[in-house]
Design a protein around this motif. Structure first.
Motif, PDB file in Angstrom:
ATOM      1  N   GLY A  37      -5.844  -1.577   7.580  1.00 16.44           N
ATOM      2  CA  GLY A  37      -6.246  -2.607   8.524  1.00 16.44           C
ATOM      3  C   GLY A  37      -7.533  -2.231   9.223  1.00 16.44           C
ATOM      4  N   HIS A  49      -0.619  -5.005  12.652  1.00 15.56           N
ATOM      5  CA  HIS A  49      -1.770  -4.298  13.229  1.00 15.56           C
ATOM      6  C   HIS A  49      -1.807  -4.593  14.715  1.00 15.56           C
ATOM      7  CE1 HIS A  49      -5.816  -2.598  13.695  1.00 15.56           C
ATOM      8  NE2 HIS A  49      -6.035  -3.632  14.506  1.00 15.56           N
ATOM      9  N   ALA A 104      -7.104  -6.621   5.642  1.00 14.25           N
ATOM     10  CA  ALA A 104      -5.873  -5.836   5.643  1.00 14.25           C
ATOM     11  C   ALA A 104      -5.390  -5.746   4.203  1.00 14.25           C
ATOM     12  CB  ALA A 104      -4.816  -6.475   6.534  1.00 14.25           C
ATOM     13  N   ASP A 106      -1.533   0.612  12.416  1.00  9.37           N
ATOM     14  CA  ASP A 106      -1.041  -0.194  11.291  1.00  9.37           C
ATOM     15  C   ASP A 106       0.327   0.316  10.870  1.00  9.37           C
ATOM     16  OD1 ASP A 106      -3.484  -1.912  10.566  1.00  9.37           O
ATOM     17  OD2 ASP A 106      -4.318   0.116  10.532  1.00  9.37           O
TER      18      ASP A 106
END
Length: 246
Positions: free
Chosen positions: A86, A105, A120, A92
């Motif tokens: 992320g 996140h 991501a 994350d």
């Protein structure tokens, strides 16, 4: 007397009231936004592969945290632990769900909210053959805790093939055949003490056969004996007739 002028209190109050009205009309902090979510996933795969699932939030505004829920057939795809990625400067994680995984996140402490395109991703292991649809829903959280949910905003289809069977090992070469046994050596011929071959015994003879010592026919000897006997008898008779003088 002319009247005294009134104080300008009303003139001061009017702008204050206007200022209050203006402040009250100012918009509250906007909810987190995104123009959309794009999903990148291979169209085909083979059992045993590890694939990367990419996610992109476009043109985000005031995103302090997000949760991207990925749904797929768990008999086909499984999440690789600790493989989520992320934006930098945050935390994350992945949270398993009944039909997939949620990629989370969050910013840390007093970090500012995010804006713009956000990337991501997560890795998946292909565990079974078949066709599965991958769907992603997104929930955004703003700096003031306001949330925005966009369900099922991205989907893709993946076809997973069974692994190619390994070729079976070839049969081993047949065992070599045993060679024919060597011919037996002939038995040595017995010899006399001086080295000469010993005479072999003559086969037995049947009646009327050749005599082994002379090789003469026994019947021939019999005839010869009869002839000699006849001649002897004739000689005796002749002697008698001649008075014994011969």
């Amino acid at each position: 007397m002319p009247p005294r002028p009134r104080p300008r209190r009303a003139a001061i109050a009017a702008p204050l009231c206007a200022g209050v009205l203006v402040l009250s009309a100012a918009p509250a902090l906007a909810a987190p936004e995104t123009t959309g979510l794009s999903l990148t996933v291979p169209a085909t795969a083979t059992v045993g592969d590890t694939i990367s699932l990419g996610l992109e939030l476009g043109d985000t505004v005031d995103v302090y945290a997000y949760a991207l829920t990925v749904e797929a057939d768990p008999d086909v795809l499984a999440v690789v632990p600790d493989s989520v990625t992320g934006p930098g400067g945050g935390f994350d994680s992945t949270e398993p769900t009944a039909a997939g995984v949620t990629v989370v996140h969050s910013r840390l402490g007093s970090s500012p909210a995010l804006a713009g395109d956000l990337d991501a991703g997560v890795e998946l292991t292909v565990v079974g053959a078949g066709t599965t649809s991958v769907e992603v829903a997104v929930e955004l959280v703003g700096a003031d805790g306001t949330t925005t949910t966009l369900p099922a905003v991205a989907s893709a289809e993946m076809i997973v093939a069974a692994p190619t069977p390994s070729p079976s090992p070839t049969d081993p070469d047949p065992a070599p055949t045993e060679p024919d046994p060597a011919p037996e050596e002939p038995s040595p011929t017995p010899t006399d003490d001086d080295g000469a071959p010993a005479p072999t015994a003559a086969p037995p003879t049947s009646g009327g056969g050749s005599l082994p010592s002379t090789g003469l026919d026994a019947r021939g000897l019999g005839v010869a004996a009869a002839v000699l006997a006849a001649l002897g008898g004739a000689a005796v008779l002749l002697r008698r007739r001649t008075g014994g003088a011969l």
